[in-house]
Design a protein around this motif. Structure first.
Motif, short mmCIF file in Angstrom:
data_model
loop_
_atom_site.label_atom_id
_atom_site.label_comp_id
_atom_site.label_asym_id
_atom_site.label_seq_id
_atom_site.Cartn_x
_atom_site.Cartn_y
_atom_site.Cartn_z
N ALA A 186 0.82 -1.21 0.00
CA ALA A 186 0.00 0.00 0.00
C ALA A 186 0.85 1.27 0.00
O ALA A 186 0.42 2.30 -0.52
CB ALA A 186 -0.94 0.00 1.21
N VAL A 187 2.04 1.19 0.57
CA VAL A 187 2.89 2.40 0.61
C VAL A 187 3.87 2.44 -0.57
O VAL A 187 4.72 3.33 -0.64
CB VAL A 187 3.66 2.54 1.94
N GLY A 188 3.77 1.47 -1.47
CA GLY A 188 4.62 1.52 -2.67
C GLY A 188 6.05 1.09 -2.43
O GLY A 188 6.98 1.60 -3.07
N ALA A 189 6.25 0.12 -1.54
CA ALA A 189 7.60 -0.40 -1.29
C ALA A 189 8.18 -1.00 -2.56
O ALA A 189 7.45 -1.39 -3.47
CB ALA A 189 7.55 -1.46 -0.19
N THR A 190 9.52 -1.08 -2.59
CA THR A 190 10.20 -1.60 -3.78
C THR A 190 10.22 -3.13 -3.75
O THR A 190 10.71 -3.73 -2.78
CB THR A 190 11.63 -1.06 -3.85
N THR A 191 9.72 -3.73 -4.80
CA THR A 191 9.74 -5.19 -4.91
C THR A 191 11.18 -5.65 -5.17
O THR A 191 11.87 -5.11 -6.03
CB THR A 191 8.84 -5.66 -6.07
N MET A 192 11.61 -6.65 -4.40
CA MET A 192 13.03 -7.05 -4.41
C MET A 192 13.21 -8.46 -4.98
O MET A 192 12.28 -9.25 -5.05
CB MET A 192 13.58 -7.00 -2.97
N ASP A 193 14.49 -8.76 -5.30
CA ASP A 193 14.84 -10.08 -5.83
C ASP A 193 15.08 -11.07 -4.70
O ASP A 193 16.19 -11.56 -4.49
CB ASP A 193 16.09 -9.99 -6.72
N ARG A 194 14.03 -11.37 -3.93
CA ARG A 194 14.08 -12.36 -2.84
C ARG A 194 15.12 -12.01 -1.78
O ARG A 194 16.20 -12.61 -1.71
CB ARG A 194 14.36 -13.77 -3.40
N PRO A 195 14.81 -11.09 -0.90
CA PRO A 195 15.76 -10.73 0.17
C PRO A 195 16.01 -11.90 1.11
O PRO A 195 15.09 -12.40 1.76
CB PRO A 195 15.06 -9.58 0.90
N GLU A 196 17.26 -12.34 1.14
CA GLU A 196 17.64 -13.41 2.08
C GLU A 196 18.30 -12.74 3.29
O GLU A 196 17.79 -11.75 3.78
CB GLU A 196 18.55 -14.42 1.38
N TRP A 197 19.44 -13.23 3.74
CA TRP A 197 20.01 -12.73 5.00
C TRP A 197 20.47 -11.27 4.87
O TRP A 197 21.00 -10.85 3.84
CB TRP A 197 21.21 -13.55 5.41
N VAL A 198 20.30 -10.57 5.97
CA VAL A 198 20.83 -9.21 6.13
C VAL A 198 21.95 -9.28 7.15
O VAL A 198 21.87 -10.02 8.14
CB VAL A 198 19.74 -8.24 6.62
N ALA A 199 23.03 -8.52 6.93
CA ALA A 199 24.15 -8.50 7.87
C ALA A 199 24.68 -7.08 7.99
O ALA A 199 24.82 -6.37 6.99
CB ALA A 199 25.27 -9.43 7.38
N SER A 235 23.45 -17.26 -6.46
CA SER A 235 22.43 -17.30 -5.42
C SER A 235 22.98 -17.14 -4.01
O SER A 235 22.89 -18.06 -3.17
CB SER A 235 21.62 -18.60 -5.53
N PRO A 236 23.56 -15.99 -3.70
CA PRO A 236 23.98 -15.71 -2.33
C PRO A 236 22.78 -15.74 -1.40
O PRO A 236 21.70 -15.28 -1.77
CB PRO A 236 24.59 -14.31 -2.42
N ASP A 237 22.95 -16.28 -0.21
CA ASP A 237 21.81 -16.49 0.69
C ASP A 237 22.24 -16.16 2.12
O ASP A 237 21.97 -15.09 2.64
CB ASP A 237 21.32 -17.93 0.53
N GLY A 238 23.00 -17.06 2.77
CA GLY A 238 23.48 -16.79 4.12
C GLY A 238 24.54 -15.69 4.10
O GLY A 238 25.32 -15.59 3.15
N LEU A 239 24.54 -14.85 5.15
CA LEU A 239 25.43 -13.70 5.14
C LEU A 239 25.73 -13.28 6.57
O LEU A 239 24.83 -13.26 7.42
CB LEU A 239 24.72 -12.55 4.42
N GLY A 240 26.98 -12.92 6.85
CA GLY A 240 27.30 -12.43 8.18
C GLY A 240 28.73 -11.93 8.24
O GLY A 240 29.57 -12.35 7.43
#
Ligand code: FEO
Ligand code: CA
Ligand code: CA
Length: 636
Positions: free
Chosen positions: A424-437, A529-534
């Motif tokens: 509803a707020v127009g967020a950006t559609t992403m390419d499958r967000p996996e881990w954030v670090a 396909s990067p996935d796990g991240l830290g």
């Protein structure tokens, strides 16, 4: 279409399964959208060596590729890709198995039976399946306690002993439920080898039947009330926990991802509303058949049960009597992990990805502030939820999700239907967000955008368009990229941020266009396909992959899934480890002295071609391995 006929549902990825049961409309004006994005940004001819497309790429990507082959920044020699059915580590390093699926955690449990692959009872007393995110805790008295997600099960492996490859009866369901959730297990090092401490008072399992408390804005909301819990405050179980989080106050965050795959309907004609459709809940499960033995998973009988999953679950691994808490304030979606940082004023910031094609990246900011040694137990109970919106020119902003911004009736609904609020707020559609670090050295944050074959081709499950551009630059993205952002003023509470791409994965031996990847991708370190991240404590970033391991065509030379380490400053990336056949490398933790790196090997042999780790003709088993240096030095 052939997949629906010939591929057993459990062999489809969650995304493929969802799209078969909830087809996305094709975007008709897609090409025009892409054209406009590219020309408006003036990317073409921007001087970055990327063929047909052009990206905002970080320092690593702009350096000439010849300058980054040196590898001076790492304490190991890079290893080549391979397709061996074992773990490969650099010269001067060694590894051993610490824990594996079905290994008893208590002395009254049975040793794993490679023929039957266990029973409901033996699984309840043993380490779960498909280990994923993990964190290691020290109890202050020298004991090491590992909390590990057990994300899901492979039906053909789990039930292969009976020849059926599928659950047939109530005990099969009991076994499946007990293989999911979170295993908390004490481990100890003896003669240089880490292993499970059987019967440790810290050993616990949080399965699909474990009692949990619901906290936050959605606690007690009508959408969370069920026949068994008319108050909407207590629920049973956690499952499909993917990545994880670790708080500075010593708790573990298990992150519920594809929770929807376990629900089915006894009424095949049940009407599925838009809220369920957005989360993939429908009349069919992915073959787990939990409703066969537990009607909680029958949405015709208990339509609110799916609203009680999809959360961050906070667990205190060092308090054996504690009850896990579902943190609804952090939103309900298909959580990957939760990266926790403390802002300058003490507020807790949680960065979280929603891993589905075209879904979003979120930020949680607590109301309360962290105090070292203080009572931080309920910091994740209340706060504000934001979603990321990316703009041209490497800028972005966090948009708060509230009843006002989303048009929803309450913050409870915003949290329960976070995806819909974010649309509803127009967020950006992403390419499958996996881990954030988050970098421990400076205020910058990274997120794996693992891949998205629908980019530029189909909208997300909510119908939001997914034009190529910004941090998601490639149509039909097969390789993935790692996004990085720096909050304005180095303040994680800031509304705005700068972003770029740390690496764009690809295959420079096959492609010469954008699919070759960014300049810090070479024939020697390429992956997909990067996935796990830290991060480690030195500020280097460790990358794990969950990708195409065919080792042919566009993936030729990339071998099995792997683990790499990158230098955020130079962009340099080196391959550190390669996993066994048909596995995903996911989840890792460091020993306190950084001399041991624990790494997760998930679903080896998911297509029937591995006997890791026991060899011979044994059943492949998801495992945690410990990696250390022969000379006893720091890993990495
Ligand atoms: Fe369970 Fe997004 O990987
Ligand atoms: Ca993952
Ligand atoms: Ca993945």
């Amino acid at each position: 279409m052939s997949k629906t006929k010939h591929t057993p549902v459990n062999e489809l990825s969650c995304e493929e399964f969802d799209e078969i049961h909830h087809p996305r409309p094709m975007e008709t004006d897609f090409g025009r959208l892409v054209e406009r994005e590219i020309s408006r940004r003036g990317f073409l001819g921007a001087g970055i060596a990327f063929g047909a497309s052009a990206f905002v790429v970080g320092a690593g990507g702009l350096r000439p590729s010849t300058a980054r082959a040196a590898g001076h920044g790492f304490g190991f020699e890079a290893i080549p890709a391979n397709t061996l059915d074992t773990v490969t580590v650099p010269s001067g390093y060694n590894w051993h198995v610490v824990a594996k699926w079905g290994e008893p955690m208590w002395s009254n449990g049975a040793e794993f039976d490679h023929m039957t692959r266990g029973t409901g009872e033996s699984q309840e007393l043993s380490f779960g399946d498909n280990n994923d995110g993990m964190s290691l805790y020290n109890d202050g008295e020298g004991r090491s306690v590992l909390a590990v997600n057990n994300e899901y099960t492979n039906l053909k492996i789990m039930y292969g002993g009976s020849g059926s490859g599928a659950p047939q009866n109530a005990d099969d369901v009991r076994k499946g439920k007990a293989a999911h959730g979170v295993s908390v297990v004490e481990i100890a090092e003896n003669d240089g080898k880490w292993s499970i401490v059987v019967d440790s008072p810290y050993n616990r399992k949080f399965t699909a039947d474990a009692p949990m408390e619901i906290t936050g804005p959605a606690r007690g909301h009508d959408l969370l009330k069920t026949a068994a819990d008319p108050e909407g405050v207590h629920c049973l179980g956690t499952w499909n926990n993917c990545g994880n989080g670790r708080t500075p106050w010593g708790t573990y965050l298990a992150c519920e991802e594809n929770f929807h795959s376990y629900y089915s309907s006894s009424d095949p004609d049940i009407e599925i509303g838009p809220e369920f459709k957005r989360y993939g809940v429908g009349p069919k499960d992915r073959g787990y058949a939990w409703a066969m033995a537990d009607e909680r998973f029958d949405i015709a009988k208990h339509p609110n049960e799916p609203n009680r999953n999809g959360y961050i679950v906070e667990i205190d691994p060092l308090a054996p009597d504690s009850t896990p808490k579902k943190r609804t304030a952090m939103g309900r979606f298909k959580h990957e992990n939760a990266e926790i940082v403390i802002a300058g004023n003490g507020q807790v910031v949680g960065y979280m990805g929603d891993d589905e094609r075209g879904e979003f990246l979120y930020r949680f900011v607590s109301d309360g502030t962290y105090a070292e040694g203080g009572d931080n137990a309920d910091l994740l109970e209340s706060g504000r939820l934001f979603v990321a919106k990316f703009a041209d020119g490497g800028r972005g902003e966090w948009v708060e999700l509230t009843p006002e911004s989303s048009g929803m009736a309450s913050q409870a609904e915003v949290c329960i239907h976070a995806r819909i609020a974010a649309s509803a707020v127009g967020a950006t559609t992403m390419d499958r967000p996996e881990w954030v670090a988050a970098n421990p050295i400076k205020a910058e944050v990274y997120c794996c955008l693992t891949n998205n074959k629908n980019r530029g081709k189909k909208p997300n499950a909510g119908g939001d368009p997914t034009p190529a551009g910004g941090p998601n630059p490639r149509v039909g993205n097969l390789y993935g990229q790692i996004l990085r952002w720096r909050p304005d003023g180095g303040d994680h509470l800031a509304a705005g941020f700068d972003w770029d791409l740390y690496v764009v994965a690809g295959n420079p031996t096959v492609h010469s266009d954008a699919n070759a990847g960014s300049a810090n991708v070479t024939a020697d370190n390429m992956f997909n396909s990067p996935d796990g991240l830290g991060f480690d404590s030195m500020g280097r970033i460790w990358i794990q992959t969950d990708g195409n391991y065919s080792n042919k065509d566009g993936f030729a030379g990339q071998g099995n899934n792997q683990m790499l380490v990158g230098d955020p400053e130079t962009g340099e990336i080196q391959r550190f480890m390669v996993g066994p056949n048909e596995c995903e490398v996911t989840g890792f933790a460091w020993s306190a002295d950084r001399k041991t790196l624990f790494v997760g090997i998930q679903h080896p042999g998911e297509r029937g071609n591995s006997h890791f780790p026991d060899g011979g003709d044994t059943t492949p088993r998801s495992s945690i391995v410990a990696i250390s240096r022969d000379d006893g030095g720091i890993v990495g």
